[in-house]
Write an enzyme that holds these catalytic residues in place. Structure first.
Site, PDB file in Angstrom:
ATOM      1  N   CYS A 181       0.838  -1.195   0.000  1.00 31.06           N
ATOM      2  CA  CYS A 181       0.000   0.000   0.000  1.00 31.06           C
ATOM      3  C   CYS A 181       0.880   1.255   0.000  1.00 31.06           C
ATOM      4  CB  CYS A 181      -0.889  -0.010   1.237  1.00 31.06           C
ATOM      5  SG  CYS A 181      -2.074   1.356   1.291  1.00 31.06           S
TER       6      CYS A 181
ATOM      7  N   ASP B  76       0.468   3.625   1.893  1.00 31.10           N
ATOM      8  CA  ASP B  76       0.473   4.120   3.276  1.00 31.10           C
ATOM      9  C   ASP B  76       1.912   4.377   3.747  1.00 31.10           C
ATOM     10  OD1 ASP B  76      -1.703   3.664   5.902  1.00 31.10           O
ATOM     11  OD2 ASP B  76       0.431   3.938   6.286  1.00 31.10           O
TER      12      ASP B  76
ATOM     13  N   ARG C 159       3.206   4.283   6.495  1.00 32.98           N
ATOM     14  CA  ARG C 159       3.693   3.442   7.597  1.00 32.98           C
ATOM     15  C   ARG C 159       4.079   2.035   7.142  1.00 32.98           C
ATOM     16  NH1 ARG C 159      -1.847   4.318  10.701  1.00 32.98           N
ATOM     17  NH2 ARG C 159      -2.457   3.881   8.549  1.00 32.98           N
TER      18      ARG C 159
ATOM     19  N   HIS D 106      -2.291  -4.457   5.176  1.00 34.99           N
ATOM     20  CA  HIS D 106      -1.970  -3.910   6.508  1.00 34.99           C
ATOM     21  C   HIS D 106      -3.224  -3.452   7.247  1.00 34.99           C
ATOM     22  CE1 HIS D 106      -2.465   0.492   5.730  1.00 34.99           C
ATOM     23  NE2 HIS D 106      -2.382   0.082   4.494  1.00 34.99           N
TER      24      HIS D 106
ATOM     25  N   CYS E 257      -6.038   0.408   7.052  1.00 38.04           N
ATOM     26  CA  CYS E 257      -5.843   0.875   5.671  1.00 38.04           C
ATOM     27  C   CYS E 257      -6.901   1.926   5.290  1.00 38.04           C
ATOM     28  CB  CYS E 257      -5.912  -0.302   4.697  1.00 38.04           C
ATOM     29  SG  CYS E 257      -5.551   0.186   3.000  1.00 38.04           S
TER      30      CYS E 257
HETATM   31 ZN   LIG Z   1      -3.433   0.930   2.975  1.00 34.28          ZN
END
Ligand SMILES: [Zn+2]
Length: 209
Positions: free
Chosen positions: A48, A50, A52, A109, A112
């Protein structure tokens, strides 16, 4: 200067020191070798976007180790051989057919934002691309409300979509390519891997290992 930008410049200096530095005039650095030999990663990761969930950081990999494509919610679309611009499919094609990776990891994850957007569509404003992208996941046939359950289900959906690409299907059948579904828990940093044998996610490694 913005604190993150300052940290980035320090990181860039550190990166060059670690991976590009010449030893006594002889350039035997990792980056030099990768430039001469080219990339030959054995593992591809679909992760992703993202902030993190950086696969190279989580898995402590070095330059050249991972071929990575990141998108919203780490989704793999089905094979749609039309004239549209399929970025993730193009990356898959390059990783599988050109680089001949042996492993394909789809890394989902917790927390999300993409999954959250699918569950709370009414909160989206002018997000036509996200809405359309997230419609890859079917949450209508057997709807769930939980973001994590949806994220894990989406991994299986992406796996099914993977197999619609003939060059992936063929390599999986011939055991030349292994597809793994991993789920990263942000709070604990733990990864669980889907067991096709047991139909459930299990700890990737025993902490005593
Ligand atoms: Zn995500």
């Amino acid at each position: 200067m913005d604190a993150t930008f300052h940290k980035m410049l320090q990181g860039y200096r550190g990166f060059r020191e670690k991976y590009v530095r010449c030893e006594e005039g002889v350039d035997s650095s990792l980056m030099h070798r990768l430039a001469v030999d080219g990339q030959s990663p054995e593992v591809m990761v679909v992760a992703c976007s993202d902030a993190r969930v950086d696969p190279a950081l989580i898995l402590q990999c070095e330059p050249g180790d991972l071929f990575v494509v990141r998108n919203v919610a780490n989704l793999i679309p089905p094979n749609e051989p039309d004239a549209s611009h399929h970025g993730t499919s193009a990356a898959l094609e390059f990783g599988v057919c050109n680089l001949n990776v042996k492993h394909l990891i789809i890394l989902g994850h917790s927390q999300c934002g993409g999954m959250d957007a699918l569950l709370n569509r009414s909160e989206l404003k002018q997000n036509d691309f996200i809405t359309n992208w997230m419609s890859l996941i079917d949450n209508e046939t057997d709807p769930v409300e939980d973001v994590e359950i949806l994220a894990k289900r989406a991994l299986l959906s992406s796996y099914e979509n993977c197999l619609t690409f003939p060059w992936i299907r063929e390599r999986v059948r011939e055991n030349k390519l292994k597809i793994d579904l991993w789920f990263f828990e942000i709070k604990t940093g733990e990864i669980s891997a889907y067991s096709f044998k047991h139909n459930q996610f299990q700890s990737l490694v025993d902490d005593n290992d």
